[in-house]
Design a protein around this motif. Structure first.
Motif, mmCIF file in Angstrom:
data_model
loop_
_atom_site.group_PDB
_atom_site.id
_atom_site.type_symbol
_atom_site.label_atom_id
_atom_site.label_comp_id
_atom_site.label_asym_id
_atom_site.label_seq_id
_atom_site.Cartn_x
_atom_site.Cartn_y
_atom_site.Cartn_z
ATOM 1 N N VAL A 58 -1.579 3.096 -7.146
ATOM 2 C CA VAL A 58 -0.950 2.488 -5.955
ATOM 3 C C VAL A 58 -1.401 2.874 -4.533
ATOM 4 O O VAL A 58 -2.068 3.975 -4.747
ATOM 5 N N ILE A 59 -1.672 1.888 -3.709
ATOM 6 C CA ILE A 59 -2.199 2.348 -2.441
ATOM 7 C C ILE A 59 -0.884 2.488 -1.687
ATOM 8 O O ILE A 59 -0.135 1.588 -1.314
ATOM 9 N N VAL A 60 -0.744 3.726 -0.883
ATOM 10 C CA VAL A 60 0.502 4.111 0.045
ATOM 11 C C VAL A 60 -0.400 3.886 1.291
ATOM 12 O O VAL A 60 -1.231 4.898 1.734
ATOM 13 N N CYS A 61 0.111 3.297 2.309
ATOM 14 C CA CYS A 61 -0.073 3.348 3.461
ATOM 15 C C CYS A 61 0.830 3.852 4.415
ATOM 16 O O CYS A 61 2.143 3.520 4.198
ATOM 17 N N ASN A 62 0.606 4.435 5.778
ATOM 18 C CA ASN A 62 1.630 4.979 6.571
ATOM 19 C C ASN A 62 0.879 5.269 7.745
ATOM 20 O O ASN A 62 -0.122 5.395 7.995
ATOM 21 N N SER A 63 1.922 5.607 8.778
ATOM 22 C CA SER A 63 1.475 5.908 10.057
ATOM 23 C C SER A 63 2.125 7.521 10.560
ATOM 24 O O SER A 63 3.035 7.603 9.641
ATOM 25 N N ARG A 64 1.505 8.045 11.419
ATOM 26 C CA ARG A 64 2.236 9.411 11.752
ATOM 27 C C ARG A 64 2.104 9.687 13.266
ATOM 28 O O ARG A 64 1.206 9.441 13.693
ATOM 29 N N GLN A 65 3.478 9.897 13.585
ATOM 30 C CA GLN A 65 3.409 10.114 15.406
ATOM 31 C C GLN A 65 3.942 11.349 15.649
ATOM 32 O O GLN A 65 5.153 11.617 15.158
ATOM 33 N N GLU A 66 3.353 11.905 16.550
ATOM 34 C CA GLU A 66 3.675 13.303 16.726
ATOM 35 C C GLU A 66 3.935 14.060 15.332
ATOM 36 O O GLU A 66 5.123 15.118 15.664
ATOM 37 N N GLY A 67 3.309 13.922 14.380
ATOM 38 C CA GLY A 67 3.676 14.691 13.201
ATOM 39 C C GLY A 67 4.598 14.246 12.148
ATOM 40 O O GLY A 67 4.757 14.721 10.967
ATOM 41 N N LEU A 103 -1.614 9.542 13.545
ATOM 42 C CA LEU A 103 -2.384 8.565 12.687
ATOM 43 C C LEU A 103 -2.178 7.157 12.840
ATOM 44 O O LEU A 103 -0.682 6.993 12.463
ATOM 45 N N ALA A 104 -3.008 6.389 13.002
ATOM 46 C CA ALA A 104 -2.551 4.908 13.188
ATOM 47 C C ALA A 104 -2.531 4.416 11.763
ATOM 48 O O ALA A 104 -1.560 3.599 11.694
ATOM 49 N N LEU A 105 -3.460 4.779 11.113
ATOM 50 C CA LEU A 105 -3.307 4.493 9.671
ATOM 51 C C LEU A 105 -3.759 5.403 8.690
ATOM 52 O O LEU A 105 -4.864 6.015 8.733
ATOM 53 N N HIS A 106 -2.721 5.870 7.717
ATOM 54 C CA HIS A 106 -3.207 6.791 6.679
ATOM 55 C C HIS A 106 -3.464 5.846 5.457
ATOM 56 O O HIS A 106 -2.136 5.171 5.041
ATOM 57 N N PHE A 107 -4.574 5.966 4.870
ATOM 58 C CA PHE A 107 -4.816 5.003 3.760
ATOM 59 C C PHE A 107 -4.772 5.958 2.425
ATOM 60 O O PHE A 107 -5.807 6.760 2.508
ATOM 61 N N ASN A 108 -4.013 5.971 1.580
ATOM 62 C CA ASN A 108 -3.849 6.855 0.318
ATOM 63 C C ASN A 108 -3.583 6.191 -0.994
ATOM 64 O O ASN A 108 -2.631 6.019 -1.407
ATOM 65 N N PRO A 109 -4.968 6.029 -1.605
ATOM 66 C CA PRO A 109 -4.887 5.478 -2.851
ATOM 67 C C PRO A 109 -4.791 6.673 -3.958
ATOM 68 O O PRO A 109 -4.817 7.772 -3.615
ATOM 69 N N ARG A 110 -3.522 6.213 -4.785
ATOM 70 C CA ARG A 110 -3.058 7.243 -5.640
ATOM 71 C C ARG A 110 -3.250 6.854 -6.977
ATOM 72 O O ARG A 110 -2.670 6.064 -7.308
ATOM 73 N N PHE A 111 -4.207 7.710 -7.580
ATOM 74 C CA PHE A 111 -4.460 7.367 -9.186
ATOM 75 C C PHE A 111 -3.290 8.142 -9.904
ATOM 76 O O PHE A 111 -3.140 7.246 -10.827
ATOM 77 N N ASP A 112 -2.952 9.155 -9.682
ATOM 78 C CA ASP A 112 -1.968 9.847 -10.412
ATOM 79 C C ASP A 112 -1.531 11.068 -9.610
ATOM 80 O O ASP A 112 -1.954 12.041 -9.799
ATOM 81 N N CYS A 113 -0.357 10.733 -8.909
ATOM 82 C CA CYS A 113 -0.146 11.733 -7.981
ATOM 83 C C CYS A 113 1.304 11.328 -7.423
ATOM 84 O O CYS A 113 1.781 10.213 -7.230
ATOM 85 N N PHE A 114 2.196 12.457 -7.147
ATOM 86 C CA PHE A 114 3.531 12.207 -6.765
ATOM 87 C C PHE A 114 4.290 11.132 -7.357
ATOM 88 O O PHE A 114 5.001 10.371 -7.003
ATOM 89 N N ASP A 115 3.984 11.107 -8.777
ATOM 90 C CA ASP A 115 4.832 10.372 -9.755
ATOM 91 C C ASP A 115 4.257 8.815 -9.567
ATOM 92 O O ASP A 115 4.887 7.806 -10.116
ATOM 93 N N ASP A 116 3.267 8.680 -8.702
ATOM 94 C CA ASP A 116 2.716 7.205 -8.521
ATOM 95 C C ASP A 116 1.309 7.206 -9.423
ATOM 96 O O ASP A 116 0.583 8.198 -9.542
ATOM 97 N N THR A 117 1.317 6.046 -9.860
ATOM 98 C CA THR A 117 0.032 5.601 -10.635
ATOM 99 C C THR A 117 -0.386 4.438 -10.053
ATOM 100 O O THR A 117 -0.040 3.357 -10.136
#
Lengths: 131, 135
Positions: free
Chosen positions: B58-67, B42-56
């Motif tokens: 916040v937008i968490v973005c990341n990349s994923r390479q070969e898993g 994934l070149a861009l994983h765009f993950n708005p968290r309203f209430d998830c993984f202790d986050d309130t």
């Protein structure tokens, strides 16, 4: 251009309309839009063929084609951008062409939900919308 | 209920803007919009968290390479509300993505995988996809 765009896990239910926009390639001889349950189980295969000046519609069950329907109304030109809408009703599919002409094809398996869509051939998908 | 929709073989090149409109579910905890090559890349994983993984909120973005996930980039601008329709645009600009949020604010995320083509798009979580445009 694109070879074959596939959309999985679509939430298209009975009564809903799928709106597709795409650009027909300059050298296109036709294109295909498939809607169904999976790649080998298609409830609507929609295939305008420019050379034959016809639109072939069919369905596929477990990889086997069924009875073809043809509609000799072709209003597609290579190099143009087009908009198509497909409405899923209990008994039939209604495909509305860019000039307003409607192609109807029976909903042979009375499917109420279409999770799979494929767009291939001489067209590049620019937009899809579920209404 | 969580839904997922994915598109493959999109063949999107730099210069394209992927405009996504969808409904954030009323009880949304989190949703994800992924762009890249496939599930594992994934070149861009765009993950708005309203209430998830202790986050309130916040937008968490990341990349994923070969898993394998890369380093998170967090955005504190959070113009999302459960139960509303939103539009998010991802401009693929070669070396990076420019993400435009529903309030018009923007941020950038690097194209860490150096992908020259985006073939894969996925939406999942508490989000109902309505339309996608490739402008």
């Amino acid at each position: 251009g694109q070879d074959k765009v596939e959309i999985h896990h679509m939430d298209l239910k009975q009564g809903m309309t799928l709106k597709l926009k795409g650009k027909i390639n300059d050298d296109a001889n036709g294109f295909v839009i498939n809607l169904g349950q999976s790649p080998g189980n298609l409830d609507l295969h929609f295939n305008p063929r420019f050379g034959e000046k016809t639109i072939v519609c069919n369905s596929q069950n477990g990889g086997r084609w069924e009875q073809e329907h043809r509609d000799d109304h072709v209003c597609f030109s290579p190099g143009t951008e087009i908009k198509l809408t497909v409405t899923l009703e209990e008994d039939e599919f209604q495909v509305k062409l860019p000039d307003g002409h409607q192609v109807k094809f029976p909903n042979r398996r009375k499917c109420s939900h279409l999770p799979y869509c494929c767009v291939e051939g001489g067209i590049s998908l620019t937009s899809f919308k579920l209404d | 209920m969580a839904s997922e929709i994915l598109a493959s073989n999109l063949n999107l090149k730099p210069g394209v803007c992927v405009r996504i409109v969808g409904d954030v579910l009323p009880d949304a905890k989190s949703f994800r919009l992924n762009l890249g090559k496939d599930h594992e890349n994934l070149a861009l994983h765009f993950n708005p968290r309203f209430d998830c993984f202790d986050d309130t909120n916040v937008i968490v973005c990341n990349s994923r390479q070969e898993g394998s996930w890369g380093a998170e980039q967090r955005e504190t601008s959070f113009p999302f509300l459960p139960g509303s329709q939103v539009e998010v645009c991802f401009a693929f600009e070669g070396s990076h993505f420019t993400v435009r949020l529903p309030d018009g604010s923007e941020f950038k995320f690097p194209n860490r995988l150096n992908l020259d083509t985006i073939n894969f798009l996925e939406a999942n979580g508490d989000f109902k996809l309505r339309s996608v445009n490739f402008d």
